[in-house]
Design a protein around this motif. Structure first.
Motif, PDB file in Angstrom:
ATOM      1  N   ASP A  31       0.815  -1.215   0.000  1.00  0.00           N
ATOM      2  CA  ASP A  31       0.000   0.000   0.000  1.00  0.00           C
ATOM      3  C   ASP A  31       0.853   1.271   0.000  1.00  0.00           C
ATOM      4  OD1 ASP A  31      -2.316  -1.617   0.196  1.00  0.00           O
ATOM      5  OD2 ASP A  31      -2.048  -1.750   2.371  1.00  0.00           O
ATOM      6  N   VAL A  32       2.171   1.105   0.025  1.00  0.00           N
ATOM      7  CA  VAL A  32       3.053   2.277   0.002  1.00  0.00           C
ATOM      8  C   VAL A  32       3.062   2.823  -1.426  1.00  0.00           C
ATOM      9  CG1 VAL A  32       5.424   3.088   0.282  1.00  0.00           C
ATOM     10  CG2 VAL A  32       4.437   1.517   1.960  1.00  0.00           C
ATOM     11  N   HIS A  33       2.376   3.923  -1.608  1.00  0.00           N
ATOM     12  CA  HIS A  33       2.170   4.492  -2.947  1.00  0.00           C
ATOM     13  C   HIS A  33       3.336   5.385  -3.354  1.00  0.00           C
ATOM     14  CE1 HIS A  33       0.626   7.566  -5.741  1.00  0.00           C
ATOM     15  NE2 HIS A  33      -0.302   6.689  -6.105  1.00  0.00           N
ATOM     16  N   THR A  34       3.729   6.280  -2.435  1.00  0.00           N
ATOM     17  CA  THR A  34       4.799   7.228  -2.747  1.00  0.00           C
ATOM     18  C   THR A  34       5.771   7.286  -1.577  1.00  0.00           C
ATOM     19  OG1 THR A  34       3.243   8.579  -4.017  1.00  0.00           O
ATOM     20  CG2 THR A  34       5.303   9.642  -3.382  1.00  0.00           C
ATOM     21  N   VAL A  35       7.054   7.345  -1.909  1.00  0.00           N
ATOM     22  CA  VAL A  35       8.085   7.508  -0.880  1.00  0.00           C
ATOM     23  C   VAL A  35       8.988   8.663  -1.306  1.00  0.00           C
ATOM     24  CG1 VAL A  35       9.993   6.427   0.383  1.00  0.00           C
ATOM     25  CG2 VAL A  35       8.041   5.035  -0.365  1.00  0.00           C
ATOM     26  N   VAL A  36       9.238   9.546  -0.361  1.00  0.00           N
ATOM     27  CA  VAL A  36      10.088  10.703  -0.619  1.00  0.00           C
ATOM     28  C   VAL A  36      11.240  10.659   0.380  1.00  0.00           C
ATOM     29  CG1 VAL A  36      10.173  13.234  -0.722  1.00  0.00           C
ATOM     30  CG2 VAL A  36       8.035  12.033  -1.283  1.00  0.00           C
ATOM     31  N   VAL A  37      12.463  10.800  -0.133  1.00  0.00           N
ATOM     32  CA  VAL A  37      13.626  10.879   0.753  1.00  0.00           C
ATOM     33  C   VAL A  37      14.410  12.139   0.404  1.00  0.00           C
ATOM     34  CG1 VAL A  37      15.651   9.695   1.679  1.00  0.00           C
ATOM     35  CG2 VAL A  37      13.801   8.345   0.698  1.00  0.00           C
ATOM     36  N   ASN A  38      14.620  12.963   1.398  1.00  0.00           N
ATOM     37  CA  ASN A  38      15.369  14.200   1.197  1.00  0.00           C
ATOM     38  C   ASN A  38      14.797  15.023   0.037  1.00  0.00           C
ATOM     39  OD1 ASN A  38      17.565  15.568   2.473  1.00  0.00           O
ATOM     40  ND2 ASN A  38      18.785  15.280   0.618  1.00  0.00           N
ATOM     41  N   GLY A  39      13.476  15.023  -0.069  1.00  0.00           N
ATOM     42  CA  GLY A  39      12.810  15.809  -1.105  1.00  0.00           C
ATOM     43  C   GLY A  39      12.742  15.136  -2.462  1.00  0.00           C
ATOM     44  N   ARG A  40      13.312  13.956  -2.593  1.00  0.00           N
ATOM     45  CA  ARG A  40      13.322  13.262  -3.881  1.00  0.00           C
ATOM     46  C   ARG A  40      12.315  12.119  -3.864  1.00  0.00           C
ATOM     47  NH1 ARG A  40      18.658  10.129  -6.362  1.00  0.00           N
ATOM     48  NH2 ARG A  40      17.499   8.792  -7.800  1.00  0.00           N
ATOM     49  N   VAL A  41      11.514  12.031  -4.919  1.00  0.00           N
ATOM     50  CA  VAL A  41      10.539  10.943  -5.015  1.00  0.00           C
ATOM     51  C   VAL A  41      11.268   9.688  -5.473  1.00  0.00           C
ATOM     52  CG1 VAL A  41       8.468  10.126  -6.195  1.00  0.00           C
ATOM     53  CG2 VAL A  41       8.655  12.530  -5.532  1.00  0.00           C
ATOM     54  N   VAL A  42      11.283   8.670  -4.620  1.00  0.00           N
ATOM     55  CA  VAL A  42      11.992   7.429  -4.958  1.00  0.00           C
ATOM     56  C   VAL A  42      11.022   6.284  -5.261  1.00  0.00           C
ATOM     57  CG1 VAL A  42      14.022   8.095  -3.622  1.00  0.00           C
ATOM     58  CG2 VAL A  42      12.247   6.700  -2.543  1.00  0.00           C
ATOM     59  N   LYS A  43       9.749   6.506  -4.952  1.00  0.00           N
ATOM     60  CA  LYS A  43       8.712   5.542  -5.328  1.00  0.00           C
ATOM     61  C   LYS A  43       7.454   6.348  -5.618  1.00  0.00           C
ATOM     62  CE  LYS A  43       6.317   1.359  -3.734  1.00  0.00           C
ATOM     63  NZ  LYS A  43       5.994   0.505  -2.563  1.00  0.00           N
ATOM     64  N   TYR A  44       6.782   6.013  -6.700  1.00  0.00           N
ATOM     65  CA  TYR A  44       5.543   6.721  -7.031  1.00  0.00           C
ATOM     66  C   TYR A  44       4.590   5.744  -7.713  1.00  0.00           C
ATOM     67  CZ  TYR A  44       2.153   9.966  -8.867  1.00  0.00           C
ATOM     68  OH  TYR A  44       0.975  10.597  -9.149  1.00  0.00           O
ATOM     69  N   ALA A  45       3.322   5.865  -7.375  1.00  0.00           N
ATOM     70  CA  ALA A  45       2.290   4.974  -7.923  1.00  0.00           C
ATOM     71  C   ALA A  45       2.720   3.509  -7.741  1.00  0.00           C
ATOM     72  CB  ALA A  45       2.003   5.303  -9.395  1.00  0.00           C
ATOM     73  N   ASN A  46       3.238   3.215  -6.560  1.00  0.00           N
ATOM     74  CA  ASN A  46       3.635   1.859  -6.156  1.00  0.00           C
ATOM     75  C   ASN A  46       4.835   1.297  -6.918  1.00  0.00           C
ATOM     76  OD1 ASN A  46       0.436   2.118  -5.991  1.00  0.00           O
ATOM     77  ND2 ASN A  46       1.156   0.946  -4.222  1.00  0.00           N
ATOM     78  N   ARG A  47       5.546   2.145  -7.654  1.00  0.00           N
ATOM     79  CA  ARG A  47       6.723   1.671  -8.399  1.00  0.00           C
ATOM     80  C   ARG A  47       7.947   2.480  -7.990  1.00  0.00           C
ATOM     81  NH1 ARG A  47       5.916  -2.862 -11.428  1.00  0.00           N
ATOM     82  NH2 ARG A  47       7.486  -2.171 -12.914  1.00  0.00           N
ATOM     83  N   LEU A  48       9.083   1.795  -7.860  1.00  0.00           N
ATOM     84  CA  LEU A  48      10.329   2.495  -7.580  1.00  0.00           C
ATOM     85  C   LEU A  48      10.659   3.456  -8.721  1.00  0.00           C
ATOM     86  CD1 LEU A  48      12.316  -0.575  -6.255  1.00  0.00           C
ATOM     87  CD2 LEU A  48      11.940   1.545  -4.948  1.00  0.00           C
TER      88      LEU A  48
END
Ligand SMILES: [Zn+2]
Length: 536
Positions: A455-472
């Motif tokens: 269910d993790v859709h988006t991941v942001v690290v240090n302002g950078r999107v590293v996962k979006y719409a469930n894809r790295l």
């Protein structure tokens, strides 16, 4: 002919009519909200949904209409809220935020935005052996890694494990991970570990260790000092440094020299403490008597200590890293959150090693709640009592998985909560295709017991999107797969098929089935009854 409704159906019809009216109202509200906050271009066209390509580094972006678990000091939960990210930082959290021109908009409706999770103890180098030790005890782990096979890991094998583990972490919304790297037999191994961590767009802390030598040996080597100077002098908040070693309890306290090196380097020490059969109160007492217990010390597991040791930890301000899944399966001791709560010792969560478990802090939160509550019920039943109110709450484990980790690592000013000015390390949990994402009534409970890594859709690290719409995004998973395969191939050839199979499938102890006084042996078809017990 018209039949008048029977009196009993009247309340039901009234209810249906109320629900219909409410649904109509909700639909209207959504339409109004969409028009007001997503003004489309002239002509009424809606803007196309944001794609990963729209979220290029440097472009501001905003999460719209989320339930936001800020994890700030007051644990504010904001509903229908926006989070704006500009550069590396969170610019603003609020409702209907005005955003700079060109800001990409992520629709977070129905989702939860929370701080990126933080794992304070993971042996990342072991990830290339994912799942191999699923049926191990701690003893089997020690024999395999410490005595038999740890030595055959080459620098490229440490690299492979770290690369895979680092990618796994960010994919699961774990934005900061401590690499408890105790397979660093040489500085080449250490360079390989850091090379991998630098390749993954996550926040990491290298906790340097080496199980093949005493810490007083490896920490005294000039090449170790040189490594620290080479790789950690830049003040880079994406890669921190700790020293990782255990204290045997030897009264001569040989680890003292390693503590002095750590003090000299300004490096926190992380140590497996209170591990059944391995480390105990003596180690804590020696650390305390020699003045090495500090607020930055992390006590991993801290499961089989006495009250005296917990008092020493609490009084010196250190924290415990609880790996519930590990403690339950491997046998370091009962997951100690119940004792840590009694002593007000700060807690963070960790996954330990992917040789058993995956690096997924949702399962850490879930099992930690389960273990704490399960013990409380069991103890109460032993006293013929009933627990009517749980002490440990979902909100608390979400705190431990986020802010607790940041505090343990001294990164609290930087990450661990969603507040303007902090680094943007955050996670959007949203899955429109899942029946588990609604209704969203209790957001902490939802994170701890309902959500999972898919269910993790988006991941942001240090302002950078590293996962979006469930894809790295921008991560070379194929490379991680390739180097992992090479490591597995190398290890299989070193062990040979027999040792490989034996390592993965330890013997099962015999289970004695108890004599059962109710065991009947003969079915009498005539009377349709069991006849004759074995006890007769
Ligand atoms: Zn460990």
């Amino acid at each position: 002919m018209t039949v008048a409704p029977r009196p009993a159906t009247l309340p039901f019809m009234l209810l249906v009519s109320v629900i219909r009216t409410r649904v109509r109202l909700r639909v209207e509200e959504v339409k109004v909200m969409t028009a007001a906050t997503h003004p489309g271009p002239p002509g009424g066209e809606q803007p196309a949904p944001v794609t990963a390509a729209d979220l290029s580094p440097g472009r501001p972006f905003v999460f719209r209409h989320a339930t936001v678990l800020t994890m700030d000091d007051a644990h504010h939960v904001r509903h229908n809220a926006d989070v704006l990210i500009t550069g590396e930082r969170i610019a603003e959290v609020g409702t209907d935020l005005q955003v700079p021109e060109g800001t990409a908009e992520i629709d977070a409706t129905g989702g939860i935005v929370m701080p990126g999770m933080i794992d304070t103890h993971r042996h990342m180098w072991q990830t290339a052996m994912r799942g191999y030790g699923a049926d191990w005890t701690l003893t089997q782990y020690f024999v395999w890694y410490y005595l038999q096979w740890g030595k055959v890991f080459r620098p490229q094998d440490v690299y492979a494990g770290n690369l895979l583990s680092g990618i796994e972490a960010i994919e699961a919304g774990v934005t900061t991970t401590v690499d408890w790297s105790h397979g660093l037999q040489t500085v080449e191994h250490a360079d390989a570990a850091v090379d991998a961590l630098e390749e993954v767009p996550g926040r990491f802390v290298l906790a340097y260790g080496n199980i093949q030598q005493g810490p007083w040996e490896w920490s005294a080597a000039p090449e170790f000092r040189d490594f620290v100077n080479r790789r950690f002098s830049g003040g880079n908040d994406m890669l921190g440094f700790q020293m990782a070693f255990d204290i045997t309890g030897d009264p001569a306290f040989p680890e003292k020299a390693a503590f002095e090196v750590a003090r000299d380097l300004g490096a926190p020490v992380t140590t497996h403490a209170g591990v059944w059969g391995a480390t105990n109160d003596d180690g804590i007492r020696l650390m305390h008597e020699n003045g090495f217990m500090t607020p930055s010390s992390i006590y991993v597991h801290a499961a089989t200590l006495t009250r005296d040791s917990y008092h020493r930890i609490a009084a010196t301000g250190g924290s415990a890293s609880v790996s519930t899944e590990s403690e339950q399966s491997a046998g370091q001791g009962y997951p100690p959150t119940w004792q840590l709560r009694e002593h007000s010792i700060p807690v963070s969560l960790s996954m330990d090693t992917s040789v058993w478990w995956s690096g997924d802090l949702f399962s850490a939160m879930r099992t930690t709640l389960g273990a704490d509550r399960s013990r409380e019920h069991l103890e109460a039943h032993g006293r013929q009592e009933t627990v009517t109110h749980c002490h440990l709450r979902a909100e608390q484990v979400v705190d431990w998985a986020t802010r607790g980790g940041a505090k343990a690592l001294g990164l609290d000013a930087l990450t661990g909560s969603i507040e303007a000015g902090k680094k943007a390390d955050l996670v959007l949990i949203k899955n429109d295709g899942s029946p588990v994402m609604f209704p969203l009534l209790n957001p902490y409970g939802h994170v701890a017991f309902q959500a999972q890594r898919g269910d993790v859709h988006t991941v942001v690290v240090n302002g950078r999107v590293v996962k979006y719409a469930n894809r790295l995004v921008g991560v070379d998973l194929a490379k991680a797969r390739h180097v992992t395969e090479q490591t597995v191939e190398h290890l299989m050839s070193k062990l040979g098929p027999e040792a490989w199979a034996e390592g993965m499938h330890p013997e099962v102890p015999e289970t004695k089935v108890l004599d059962n006084p109710y065991t009947y042996t003969e079915w009498d078809a005539g009377s349709a009854q069991w006849k004759g017990s074995t006890r007769e």
